[in-house]
Write a protein that holds these residues in place. Structure first.
Motif, PDB file in Angstrom:
ATOM      1  N   ALA A 212      95.298 102.110  87.181  1.00 49.17           N
ATOM      2  CA  ALA A 212      94.199 102.431  88.093  1.00 49.17           C
ATOM      3  C   ALA A 212      92.920 101.685  87.691  1.00 49.17           C
ATOM      4  N   ILE A 213      92.653 101.611  86.383  1.00 50.24           N
ATOM      5  CA  ILE A 213      91.482 100.861  85.914  1.00 50.24           C
ATOM      6  C   ILE A 213      91.643  99.379  86.232  1.00 50.24           C
ATOM      7  N   ALA A 214      92.861  98.846  85.996  1.00 52.49           N
ATOM      8  CA  ALA A 214      93.114  97.429  86.275  1.00 52.49           C
ATOM      9  C   ALA A 214      92.900  97.103  87.748  1.00 52.49           C
ATOM     10  N   LEU A 215      93.371  97.976  88.630  1.00 52.67           N
ATOM     11  CA  LEU A 215      93.174  97.757  90.068  1.00 52.67           C
ATOM     12  C   LEU A 215      91.692  97.700  90.427  1.00 52.67           C
ATOM     13  N   THR A 216      90.916  98.572  89.832  1.00 46.84           N
ATOM     14  CA  THR A 216      89.478  98.608  90.126  1.00 46.84           C
ATOM     15  C   THR A 216      88.796  97.326  89.670  1.00 46.84           C
ATOM     16  N   VAL A 217      89.094  96.897  88.439  1.00 42.77           N
ATOM     17  CA  VAL A 217      88.447  95.707  87.888  1.00 42.77           C
ATOM     18  C   VAL A 217      88.875  94.455  88.651  1.00 42.77           C
ATOM     19  N   ILE A 218      90.153  94.348  88.989  1.00 46.07           N
ATOM     20  CA  ILE A 218      90.643  93.198  89.749  1.00 46.07           C
ATOM     21  C   ILE A 218      89.927  93.108  91.096  1.00 46.07           C
ATOM     22  N   SER A 219      89.760  94.248  91.758  1.00 42.93           N
ATOM     23  CA  SER A 219      89.109  94.254  93.072  1.00 42.93           C
ATOM     24  C   SER A 219      87.675  93.769  92.996  1.00 42.93           C
ATOM     25  N   ILE A 220      87.011  94.028  91.861  1.00 48.39           N
ATOM     26  CA  ILE A 220      85.607  93.644  91.722  1.00 48.39           C
ATOM     27  C   ILE A 220      85.452  92.222  91.205  1.00 48.39           C
ATOM     28  N   ALA A 221      86.227  91.838  90.179  1.00 49.09           N
ATOM     29  CA  ALA A 221      85.978  90.592  89.446  1.00 49.09           C
ATOM     30  C   ALA A 221      86.630  89.358  90.062  1.00 49.09           C
ATOM     31  N   MET A 222      87.809  89.521  90.659  1.00 54.58           N
ATOM     32  CA  MET A 222      88.514  88.347  91.148  1.00 54.58           C
ATOM     33  C   MET A 222      87.886  87.837  92.436  1.00 54.58           C
TER      34      MET A 222
END
Length: 507
Positions: A188-198
């Motif tokens: 869930a954390i990875a999904l959030t960060v990917i959505s913001i950073a990529m």
């Protein structure tokens, strides 16, 4: 503050992004890699206890095989679809599928269900490594890529060191099902960060995706592995089941080769294999993965089944292997970046790894946890010396415009090697068990003395075969991999980079 802001805003010569932008992207990638690293080691430690609960020791290797097989057949698709639609949406899809598979694995009621749900996990896992490595290759030049391996190494250190200990602790103090549920908050954390950073894509190019080739590859590889797993255990090698599976594999893979030859955009860029360095690098990655994943899969079984210790202890023994690999990989990457040479590491790696595997093959019922840990440290250092080098060798040998395809090819080779390694070592172990063995009906960590001897004798040739594979890796390095200067920057213009990298201004 001003100096920090200026440093992050700096774009070194040859780079497409500022340092700050690169670190933001790397942060997202490291979370994804942490998820993948945790899954690899935590399941290996817990699996002997899972087998004791669900039964079916003969299906032991299929828990790994199903996952890696699904990864293998989806890696080329993730690479191609990432070029077409951008890597950000593919990351989101891959992580989501992986988390659904994790939840289903935790709900499994028998080994058949667990194997099937591990395959679902693998359908998502195929995108975790391939998309990350392709992104890294697009933002950091080969000469400086080793410097960023420290960040990658730190991520693998967290996952690889925490995974075995966490898996053992969970199994000893709670239900093994939490081994899979633990993926959910991290994902869930990875999904959030990917959505913001990529970065997002703004344009799409014309494309042709080779779906027939992907289906033939999946079917052919599955048939091959079924034949290998069945042979000598469920059925004799000359039985109709085994022969039919192997014949079907040969026909399907031959058809795959024909389809790829005629495809407008092949799912795998086999034309790159005409370069000797690329072919040698991919072969070395494949064989190294065979030795690595076979070792990770069966060392916990030895520690719990032969030495007779707890799952936590088996995790502690597996931790030195991964720690040695991570530390050696980080040091190796820094040395390669500073010296610009990679061949010495490629030569030393299989020698040290083979030495560790030979020591593992000599273990028996009198072996202690400390002796097993020592052998694992040696094997881990050998793996770490070369595990990132071969990918760098391939990426450095191809034009920048084919970087994504070349990276997908290396990860396909890695997945094929991992699948074959676990499967073949499983075949060797099953062949070594006496026909009347009652291991399936026994708790693995509470085997009586005579069954411990049987299990040790069955595992010994598996570790010895992995050592022989290291000899083949060394031969390939000496014959096929030449020292080539590492590029200082990117040979192509910024506008020729992967489409999703063009959505942000390279400031």
């Amino acid at each position: 503050m001003g100096s920090i802001r200026a440093r992050l805003a700096r774009k070194p010569p040859g780079y497409r992004f500022t340092i700050g932008r690169i670190l933001a992207i790397f942060g997202a990638l490291m979370l994804v890699l942490l998820l993948a690293a945790l899954d690899q080691t935590i399941v290996a430690t817990a699996l002997p206890r899972i087998v004791s609960d669900l039964g079916g020791l003969t299906s032991y290797s299929w828990v790994f095989t199903a996952y890696v097989l699904a990864m293998t057949v989806t890696i080329p698709l993730y690479g191609k679809l990432g070029d077409v639609y951008g890597r950000r949406p593919l990351y989101i899809v891959a992580i989501s599928i992986f988390l659904v598979g994790s939840a289903l694995c935790g709900l499994a009621q028998n080994m058949l269900q667990l194997v099937a749900f591990r395959a679902v996990q693998g359908l998502g896992g195929g995108g975790l490594f391939a998309l990350a490595l392709a992104t890294i290759a697009n933002i950091v030049p080969p000469r400086d890529r080793g410097r960023y391996q420290g960040l990658i190494g730190a991520t693998f250190a967290m996952g690889s060191i925490a995974g075995p200990a966490l898996g053992g602790f969970i199994v000893d103090h709670a239900t093994w099902r939490w081994v899979f549920y633990v993926n959910l908050p991290v994902g869930a954390i990875a999904l959030t960060v990917i959505s913001i950073a990529m970065p997002k894509r703004t344009q799409r190019r014309e494309h042709s995706i080779d779906y027939p080739g992907a289906l033939l590859l999946a079917a052919g590889t599955t048939a091959l592995l079924l034949g290998l797993v069945w042979g000598g255990r469920q059925y004799s090698w000359g039985s109709s089941h085994v022969l039919a599976a192997l014949v079907a594999a040969a026909a399907l893979l031959a058809a795959f080769g024909l389809v790829e030859h005629r495809a407008r955009e092949p799912i795998l860029p086999f034309e790159l294999l005409r370069r000797r360095t690329v072919a040698g690098g991919v072969a070395a990655i494949c064989l190294s993965a065979m030795a690595m994943f076979g070792t990770i899969a069966f060392v916990p079984l030895f520690v719990q089944g032969v030495i007779g210790t707890s799952a936590t202890s088996s995790g502690i023994v597996l931790t030195p292997f991964m720690l040695g690999a991570v530390v050696a990989s980080a040091v190796s990457g820094q040395w390669v970046s500073r010296s610009g040479r990679y061949r010495p590491n490629a030569i030393a790696g299989p020698i040290v790894l083979g030495t560790g595997l030979l020591l593992l093959s000599r273990m028996d019922t009198s072996t202690t946890n400390a002796e097993a840990a020592r052998n694992m440290v040696i094997a881990g250092i050998g793996l770490g010396l070369m595990m990132q080098v071969f990918v760098l060798v391939v990426q450095n040998a191809v034009p920048v415009r084919t970087m994504g395809a070349a990276t997908a090819l290396t990860q396909f080779g890695r997945s094929i090697g991992a699948t074959l390694g676990v499967t073949l070592m499983g075949v060797i172990v099953n062949q070594g068990l006496p026909g009347g063995s009652k291991l399936d009906s026994q708790a693995v960590h509470r085997l009586p003395p005579h069954l411990r001897v049987e299990l040790a004798d069955a595992l010994r040739p598996a570790f010895l075969s992995a050592a022989g594979i290291c000899g083949l890796v060394l031969l390939i390095v000496l014959v096929a991999i030449r020292e080539e200067p590492l590029r200082e920057g990117f040979e192509e213009r910024v506008e020729d980079a992967a489409p999703e990298m063009l959505t942000q201004e390279a400031r």
